[in-house]
Scaffold this motif. Structure first.
Motif, PDB file in Angstrom:
ATOM      1  N   GLU A  41       0.829  -1.205   0.000  1.00  0.00           N
ATOM      2  CA  GLU A  41       0.000   0.000   0.000  1.00  0.00           C
ATOM      3  C   GLU A  41       0.867   1.260   0.000  1.00  0.00           C
ATOM      4  O   GLU A  41       0.591   2.219  -0.724  1.00  0.00           O
ATOM      5  N   SER A  84     -14.850  -8.261   2.649  1.00  0.00           N
ATOM      6  CA  SER A  84     -14.367  -6.960   2.211  1.00  0.00           C
ATOM      7  C   SER A  84     -14.099  -6.961   0.705  1.00  0.00           C
ATOM      8  O   SER A  84     -13.256  -7.723   0.215  1.00  0.00           O
ATOM      9  N   THR A  86     -12.606  -4.651  -0.788  1.00  0.00           N
ATOM     10  CA  THR A  86     -11.233  -4.146  -0.911  1.00  0.00           C
ATOM     11  C   THR A  86     -10.233  -5.295  -0.935  1.00  0.00           C
ATOM     12  O   THR A  86      -9.320  -5.338  -1.768  1.00  0.00           O
ATOM     13  N   GLN A  89     -10.583  -7.554  -4.165  1.00  0.00           N
ATOM     14  CA  GLN A  89      -9.978  -6.896  -5.325  1.00  0.00           C
ATOM     15  C   GLN A  89      -8.457  -6.865  -5.200  1.00  0.00           C
ATOM     16  O   GLN A  89      -7.737  -7.012  -6.195  1.00  0.00           O
ATOM     17  N   TRP A  90      -7.979  -6.667  -3.980  1.00  0.00           N
ATOM     18  CA  TRP A  90      -6.539  -6.624  -3.708  1.00  0.00           C
ATOM     19  C   TRP A  90      -5.896  -7.939  -4.113  1.00  0.00           C
ATOM     20  O   TRP A  90      -4.880  -7.971  -4.821  1.00  0.00           O
TER      21      TRP A  90
END
Length: 545
Positions: A41, A84, A86, A89-90
């Motif tokens: 990140e 999640s 997120t 997709q991560w």
């Protein structure tokens, strides 16, 4: 002290160049899911250079994959699914999902619910290792030398296996909970209030004590709240009679323990995190193995300014400065490493009293097992179709079996063999931990023979893997953990993330989310860390609706 590449990079980052903003660095302790998520990140969304230090020679923490003579072991088993979006997709941007059938749609099925996974071109697992497989989930309980659904469901097989008398006692025990609740500040009370005393004694009591090494009455109920959210006898009954309905692939309206499909890296979870580590380095970050943090340099004004790093290979220690610090190391070790500030007595006491459970995997390569596939699921060689088998037999120490063939066929070198992982949750002080690898392997073989799962003459090869501090435990001084949290939160540039970093039995996705939230805080200039600690606590992260 000597300078390493990381030291030079960190020191260089401190020098402000004319006309340019000061280059910042983040020191990340641990190359597991939380640490590498934070590094990725930072590397992709900020101008902060991540420098990761991993004490072991492996990438992935307890999510690593061990390659033994071409047979791969997933330590503890890691199903890739999350509530999640997120996280989903991560994962998929690192390892895309395999190509779907010609219809361009793959139907995900789990516990009476289904969803369409939209297709399109995807990687071919026979041509690349960088791919997620869509795998069927089945876990069952092995008790009394018979199989039961996991979690327990009310069906003909359950009634037949337990018998009418036992079923009646379980029913009466559950009804009794509607009129009398017991104290559920501990795990025993938590389970009894949801399942009844008889069902608790049958399927929870001895297994939980085997897992944690203490009576469930001594364990904080927080662990149960995280692992069986929303599950109860009433949920079992509802599941048996409610009509089927569709659910989104993110599986947000399905209890975690009821999900029956998941994504899985072709070569195991370790390949996911090895790929992430490579991408971090491609973006200018650093990932160092065999280097352990021995000291945390703190200042009285609430800032961490540097860490001491011991290199196991060079036998030298270096001081590495940074602007931000992310810790996934065990909390007791973190507190012990603090230097430059006074540690309150209660903080030291609570940190020292936080218990852990250690983990042993006995890998057994065999020609076949004695247990047979009596389900309607087709498998190669007709082996049992389970990913996990929970061993609830009180006369053996093994907690759970993994059938690696069913996680990914690519984990097994020869598909005609069966590759099994026996999971033991123990303490370093236990006699079983002290056994040599040879004796530990034989101990495992003897236990499987004892419960009629394996004929020792069918064993081809074995290996033993031991990992310390894999499970943060919810007893000891755990109920005073806020004392430690309040102290560490006082250091503005220090972020505790992940399972051991927060002393919380987080799943892989929860650990990742703590890292993602921490990086967001840096990006947005947020100093309050409540959102990081609330992962797996707030409704958004709950495994129940």
């Amino acid at each position: 002290m000597t300078k390493t590449k990381a030291t030079t990079a960190a020191a260089g980052a401190q020098r402000k160049k004319p006309g340019r903003a000061k280059k910042q660095t983040a020191i990340i302790i641990g190359a597991g899911p939380a640490g590498l998520t934070a590094a990725y990140e930072l590397a992709t969304k900020t101008n902060i250079t991540p420098i990761v230090f991993e004490a072991s020679d492996d990438i992935g923490g307890i999510s690593k994959t061990v390659n033994y003579k071409g047979n791969r072991i997933d330590i503890g088993g890691h199903r890739f699914f999350s509530k999640s979006d997120t996280v989903m997709q991560w994962w998929n941007q690192i390892l895309p999902i395999e190509e779907t059938p010609a219809s361009k749609t793959f139907r995900m099925k789990y516990r009476g619910q289904e969803a369409d996974l939209q297709g399109g071109p995807g990687p071919d697992p026979t041509k690349t290792d960088d791919v997620m497989l869509v795998r069927s989930r089945l876990s069952r309980i092995y008790y009394g030398r018979k199989f039961y659904d996991y979690p327990i469901s009310l069906n003909k097989a359950t009634i037949k296996n337990l018998g009418a008398k036992k079923i009646a006692k379980i029913g009466m025990g559950y009804i009794a909970t509607k009129f009398h609740k017991v104290d559920e500040s501990n795990l025993e009370g938590f389970y009894v209030n949801r399942f009844g005393r008889e069902l608790y004694n049958t399927f929870f009591a001895s297994y939980t004590e085997k897992l944690w090494g203490v009576s469930p009455s001594e364990i904080d109920s927080s662990w149960g709240a995280q692992r069986v959210k929303g599950l109860s006898v009433s949920k079992v009954l509802l599941n048996a009679i409610k009509p089927k309905k569709k659910a989104d692939i993110s599986q947000k309206n399905v209890e975690t323990s009821l999900i029956e499909s998941f994504l899985y890296p072709k070569l195991g979870p370790g390949h996911m995190w090895e790929t992430v580590a490579k991408r971090v380095e491609e973006k200018g970050g650093q990932v160092h193995k065999n280097q352990v943090i021995t000291k945390i340099h703190a200042t009285a004004d609430g800032t961490i300014e540097a860490v001491d790093v011991y290199n196991y290979k060079t036998k030298r220690t270096s001081k590495v400065k940074g602007d931000y610090f992310f810790s996934t190391m065990p909390v007791n070790e973190l507190i012990e490493a603090f230097d430059g500030v006074r540690i309150p007595r209660d903080v030291r006491r609570v940190a020292k009293g936080l218990p852990f459970r250690d983990f042993i995997t006995v890998g057994i390569l065999a020609k076949k097992l004695k247990i047979e596939n009596q389900t309607n699921r087709k498998t190669k060689g007709n082996i049992v179709p389970d990913n996990w088998i929970y061993i609830q037999e009180p006369d053996v120490k093994v907690c759970r079996l993994q059938i690696f063939n069913n996680w990914s066929p690519y984990l097994v070198k020869d598909e005609d063999n069966i590759w099994v992982g026996m999971e033991y949750v123990v303490s370093e002080k236990d006699d079983v931990w002290k056994l040599s690898d040879k004796k530990m392997a034989q101990f495992g073989i003897d236990e499987l023979a004892k419960i009629d799962i394996l004929d020792p003459s069918d064993v081809i090869d074995t290996t033993v893997i031991k990992l310390k501090k894999t499970y943060p435990a919810y007893f000891g001084t755990y109920n005073e953990f806020d004392t430690v949290r309040n102290f560490t939160d006082g250091f503005q540039n220090l972020f505790l993330i992940g399972r051991n970093g927060q002393h919380r039995y987080n799943n892989q996705d929860h650990s990742m989310l703590t890292a993602i939230e921490a990086v967001k805080n840096i990006q947005n200039g947020v100093t309050d860390k409540a959102n990081i600690w609330n992962v797996n606590v707030e409704k958004e992260y709950h495994e129940s609706k």
